[in-house]
Motif scaffolding. Structure first.
Motif, PDB file in Angstrom:
ATOM      1  N   LYS A  17       0.781  -1.266   0.030  1.00 19.79           N
ATOM      2  CA  LYS A  17      -0.112  -0.179  -0.120  1.00 19.79           C
ATOM      3  C   LYS A  17       0.856   1.254  -0.005  1.00 19.79           C
ATOM      4  O   LYS A  17       0.560   2.236  -0.791  1.00 19.79           O
ATOM      5  N   HIS A  18       1.960   1.222   0.870  1.00 21.51           N
ATOM      6  CA  HIS A  18       2.762   2.397   0.908  1.00 21.51           C
ATOM      7  C   HIS A  18       3.539   2.543  -0.282  1.00 21.51           C
ATOM      8  O   HIS A  18       3.765   3.775  -1.022  1.00 21.51           O
ATOM      9  N   LEU A  19       3.782   1.499  -1.237  1.00 21.24           N
ATOM     10  CA  LEU A  19       4.522   1.859  -2.333  1.00 21.24           C
ATOM     11  C   LEU A  19       3.759   2.128  -3.375  1.00 21.24           C
ATOM     12  O   LEU A  19       4.197   2.956  -4.321  1.00 21.24           O
ATOM     13  N   LYS A  20       2.497   1.807  -3.295  1.00 18.01           N
ATOM     14  CA  LYS A  20       1.524   2.151  -4.461  1.00 18.01           C
ATOM     15  C   LYS A  20       1.074   3.688  -4.119  1.00 18.01           C
ATOM     16  O   LYS A  20       1.172   4.547  -5.172  1.00 18.01           O
ATOM     17  N   LEU A  21       1.259   4.072  -2.905  1.00 13.91           N
ATOM     18  CA  LEU A  21       1.025   5.443  -2.650  1.00 13.91           C
ATOM     19  C   LEU A  21       2.209   6.399  -3.159  1.00 13.91           C
ATOM     20  O   LEU A  21       1.692   7.201  -3.549  1.00 13.91           O
ATOM     21  N   TYR A  22       3.145   5.886  -2.981  1.00  6.45           N
ATOM     22  CA  TYR A  22       4.306   6.568  -3.579  1.00  6.45           C
ATOM     23  C   TYR A  22       4.464   6.645  -4.909  1.00  6.45           C
ATOM     24  O   TYR A  22       4.731   7.643  -5.504  1.00  6.45           O
ATOM     25  N   GLU A  23       4.167   5.429  -5.673  1.00  2.00           N
ATOM     26  CA  GLU A  23       4.356   5.249  -6.950  1.00  2.00           C
ATOM     27  C   GLU A  23       3.215   6.253  -7.760  1.00  2.00           C
ATOM     28  O   GLU A  23       3.698   7.132  -8.482  1.00  2.00           O
ATOM     29  N   THR A  24       2.113   6.436  -7.185  1.00  2.00           N
ATOM     30  CA  THR A  24       0.967   7.351  -7.527  1.00  2.00           C
ATOM     31  C   THR A  24       1.148   8.740  -7.140  1.00  2.00           C
ATOM     32  O   THR A  24       0.989   9.717  -8.217  1.00  2.00           O
ATOM     33  N   HIS A  25       1.631   9.093  -6.096  1.00  2.00           N
ATOM     34  CA  HIS A  25       1.867  10.720  -5.775  1.00  2.00           C
ATOM     35  C   HIS A  25       3.161  11.023  -5.408  1.00  2.00           C
ATOM     36  O   HIS A  25       3.329  12.299  -5.303  1.00  2.00           O
ATOM     37  N   GLY A  26       4.181  10.254  -5.433  1.00  2.00           N
ATOM     38  CA  GLY A  26       5.310  11.039  -4.957  1.00  2.00           C
ATOM     39  C   GLY A  26       6.642  10.724  -5.810  1.00  2.00           C
ATOM     40  O   GLY A  26       7.636  11.409  -5.953  1.00  2.00           O
ATOM     41  N   PHE A  27       6.650   9.425  -6.461  1.00  2.00           N
ATOM     42  CA  PHE A  27       7.762   9.223  -7.437  1.00  2.00           C
ATOM     43  C   PHE A  27       8.260  10.233  -8.375  1.00  2.00           C
ATOM     44  O   PHE A  27       9.323  10.747  -8.557  1.00  2.00           O
ATOM     45  N   GLU A  28       7.107  10.690  -9.254  1.00  2.00           N
ATOM     46  CA  GLU A  28       7.535  11.481 -10.310  1.00  2.00           C
ATOM     47  C   GLU A  28       7.678  13.008  -9.814  1.00  2.00           C
ATOM     48  O   GLU A  28       8.816  13.526 -10.434  1.00  2.00           O
ATOM     49  N   VAL A  29       7.457  13.438  -8.566  1.00  2.00           N
ATOM     50  CA  VAL A  29       7.883  14.833  -8.317  1.00  2.00           C
ATOM     51  C   VAL A  29       9.248  14.429  -7.684  1.00  2.00           C
ATOM     52  O   VAL A  29      10.192  15.401  -7.895  1.00  2.00           O
ATOM     53  N   GLN A  30       9.541  13.352  -7.046  1.00  2.00           N
ATOM     54  CA  GLN A  30      11.017  13.154  -6.283  1.00  2.00           C
ATOM     55  C   GLN A  30      11.924  13.231  -7.422  1.00  2.00           C
ATOM     56  O   GLN A  30      12.978  13.615  -7.469  1.00  2.00           O
ATOM     57  N   LYS A  31      11.545  12.430  -8.371  1.00  2.00           N
ATOM     58  CA  LYS A  31      12.380  12.112  -9.666  1.00  2.00           C
ATOM     59  C   LYS A  31      12.627  13.557 -10.346  1.00  2.00           C
ATOM     60  O   LYS A  31      13.816  13.807 -10.934  1.00  2.00           O
TER      61      LYS A  31
END
Length: 109
Positions: A17-31
């Motif tokens: 669940k955490h990794l899905k949340l990050y994939e959806t909302h965090g990864f692109e902005v962090q990258k």
């Protein structure tokens, strides 16, 4: 060159669940701010509630500048809020690593 090695531990049963949340909302902005990570991986043996990611920076000043830009981004702040609300994370361990003399990374930072 420095490597920012981060290990996170999630509450049992919540890592997907955490990794899905990050994939959806965090990864692109962090990258967008930090560049692509060298590694982003879930633990397969040992503490299976943990995952690791490694980011590459030219030096400490480069890391500080990029991370400050990330923290100032409203999209990242929104992700952090969602993550805190979900409450999946238990702990975080950060290490700054420097490569040994015989290691050369065949990738631009």
């Amino acid at each position: 060159m420095i490597f920012d090695h981060r290990t996170y531990v999630c509450r049992p049963g919540t890592i997907k669940k955490h990794l899905k949340l990050y994939e959806t909302h965090g990864f692109e902005v962090q990258k967008k701010h930090l560049g692509a990570p060298l590694l982003y991986a879930a633990t397969d043996t040992g503490n299976v509630n943990s995952y690791v990611h490694i980011w590459i920076y030219r030096n400490a000043a480069d890391r500080e500048q990029r991370r400050a830009a990330l923290q100032a981004d409203p999209q990242w702040q929104a992700y952090l809020h969602k993550s805190a609300e979900a409450g999946y994370l238990v702990s975080q361990d950060n290490k700054i690593l420097t490569p040994v003399s015989f290691f050369a990374l065949d990738r631009d930072v």
